[in-house]
Design an enzyme around this catalytic site. Structure first.
Site, PDB file in Angstrom:
ATOM      1  N   HIS A 278       1.621  -0.954  -0.024  1.00 20.92           N
ATOM      2  CA  HIS A 278      -0.006   0.019   0.303  1.00 20.92           C
ATOM      3  C   HIS A 278       0.769   1.145  -0.171  1.00 20.92           C
ATOM      4  CE1 HIS A 278       0.683   1.088   4.769  1.00 20.92           C
ATOM      5  NE2 HIS A 278       0.734  -0.059   4.558  1.00 20.92           N
TER       6      HIS A 278
ATOM      7  N   ASP B  63      -4.139 -18.423  12.284  1.00 23.02           N
ATOM      8  CA  ASP B  63      -2.949 -19.673  12.939  1.00 23.02           C
ATOM      9  C   ASP B  63      -3.545 -19.046  14.628  1.00 23.02           C
ATOM     10  OD1 ASP B  63      -0.018 -20.275  14.321  1.00 23.02           O
ATOM     11  OD2 ASP B  63       0.081 -20.829  12.137  1.00 23.02           O
TER      12      ASP B  63
ATOM     13  N   SER C 140       2.362  -5.009   6.623  1.00 31.94           N
ATOM     14  CA  SER C 140       1.040  -5.130   5.132  1.00 31.94           C
ATOM     15  C   SER C 140       2.919  -5.802   4.918  1.00 31.94           C
ATOM     16  CB  SER C 140       1.585  -3.239   5.578  1.00 31.94           C
ATOM     17  OG  SER C 140       0.256  -2.861   6.497  1.00 31.94           O
TER      18      SER C 140
END
Length: 428
Positions: free
Chosen positions: A236, A363, A378
């Protein structure tokens, strides 16, 4: 009257026929088959079909066809173009173009990286009032300069960093002159005059602006292209924390980073990786682009993740499926680990877009450590069935276990890597 009745009967028969075709299983599955299929060398693709449908290839040069009762399997052996003809009861019903791309592989990332961006000019991040003998005023605001603007020139001289600004301000103030400013804004550049004012408390001249010339943070490496050393990370755009606008990058650097602790995420409060740049601050690559799909550049040092150090094939956006997957990321020190996630939904995009997948962390170890997806994660690569399919981008604020992912296809495209290269057709 009889003619009108006949028309109605024929119309009714046609309507029933159309609905029958729509709900007829072979017709439904025929409609689902795309007009164009793209696959990489060495990969196979399975297409569901109704039993009466058969298929044949225009050429056997780069594809093999395996027909079952409920599906057609295509296996690509060599890059190039081909055609598949679908028949129903011996009648041709659809032509499908098949494009076979060259085998393409990249190294998956997962490493924590420190990011330093050098902006074009200096960024205006706020206004402040100068306490003058005639009251409080902001020269920058009076000159029409807004938060998010970039100061690129003063008095015809290029501005590259904050320290370039002060000498011009003091000289103009002492001489009672205005500064000729060149300002860059989203819709273009403009010029304005700014007259610095004297702060009676500090006996200095000021712009009435808060400015900054660089930004730093951490993120996660997504991929490295072994041949070109090009990389992609974050997934991003990096925006300024004050202006919330994308930072215009002149250049930048990435360094190794170490995760020191985790602020766990909870509903309404996304967590965060707390990290520091490695002590040697060795630059491992440059940053040439800050875009909606991440940051991009080239490495000058080798980076390995320690658990998947061999190039992986990639999946195009239409090849990604809902179901189990894994992400690679760092939650402690600089150790890259593998964690289980679920791809909840995926969109087979025809054009680049930033939100291509929704993923959910499943998880138990990662949920216990971070609460799900946290800031700094990210760029963590998403791997499904041995292929790199995308990167984690954003967390859902009200559900930190889930977030968005971007398809790897668009990050590679943004990095200037051509994965669609086809062999040149030979002249006849």
């Amino acid at each position: 009257m009889k003619l009108e009745l006949l028309r109605r009967i024929i119309g009714g028969i046609l309507l029933v026929s159309i609905f029958s075709l729509i709900f007829f299983q072979p017709m439904r599955e025929y409609v689902k088959i795309p007009k164009t299929i793209t696959v990489f060398e060495g990969q196979s693709i399975k297409i569901p079909k109704a039993s009466p449908v058969s298929a044949q290839l225009k050429s056997q040069s780069n594809l093999t066809l395996d027909q079952g009762k409920r599906s057609i399997s295509l296996t690509a052996s060599e890059s190039g173009k081909n055609e598949m003809l679908l028949e129903y009861a011996g009648i041709p019903i659809k032509k499908v173009d098949v494009n076979v791309l060259k085998d393409f592989r990249v190294l998956p990332g997962g490493q924590s990286i420190g990011v330093k961006l050098n902006t074009v000019g200096v960024l205006v991040v706020g206004h402040h009032l100068v306490n003058t003998a005639n009251g409080k005023k902001s020269p920058g605001e009076l000159a029409g300069i807004k938060v998010g603007d970039i100061i690129t020139e003063i008095n015809g001289n290029k501005i590259e960093k904050m320290t370039d600004v002060a000498p011009y301000v003091q000289a103009a103030g002492q001489n009672g002159k205005s500064l000729d400013m060149v300002i860059s804004r989203e819709n273009g550049k403009f010029t304005t005059k700014l007259t610095p004012l004297k702060d009676k408390g500090e006996n200095t001249y000021k712009l009435g602006l808060y400015i900054r010339d660089s930004a730093a943070g951490i993120g996660t490496m997504t991929f490295i292209h072994p041949e070109s050393k090009k990389y992609g990370a974050l997934g991003h755009v990096i925006s300024d924390m004050d202006t919330k606008k994308p930072i215009v990058v002149e250049d930048g650097q990435i360094v190794r980073s170490t995760v020191t602790s985790i602020e766990k995420g909870s509903n309404g409060d996304p967590g965060e990786k707390l990290a520091r740049f490695s002590s040697d601050r060795e630059i491992v690559g440059n940053i040439t682009k800050n875009s909606p799909f991440g940051i991009f550049g080239e490495l000058n040092k080798d980076l390995s993740n320690g658990i998947m150090d061999k190039p992986l094939p990639i999946a195009l956006s239409h090849q990604v499926k809902e179901g189990p997957a894994k992400i690679l990321t760092v939650v402690d020190n600089d150790k890259v680990e593998e964690f289980n996630v679920e791809i909840v939904s995926t969109i087979p995009q025809k054009f680049p877009a930033t939100k291509g997948m929704v993923i959910k962390v499943t998880d138990p170890k990662l949920l216990e450590k971070t609460g799900g997806i946290v800031q700094g994660m990210s760029g963590s690569p998403i791997i499904q069935n041995g292929k790199l399919v995308g990167a984690v981008t954003h967390v859902f604020v009200n559900d930190p276990t889930s977030g968005y992912g971007v398809h790897i296809e668009w990050m590679l495209n943004e990095a200037g890597i051509n994965i669609y290269e086809m062999p040149k057709e030979k002249a006849s």
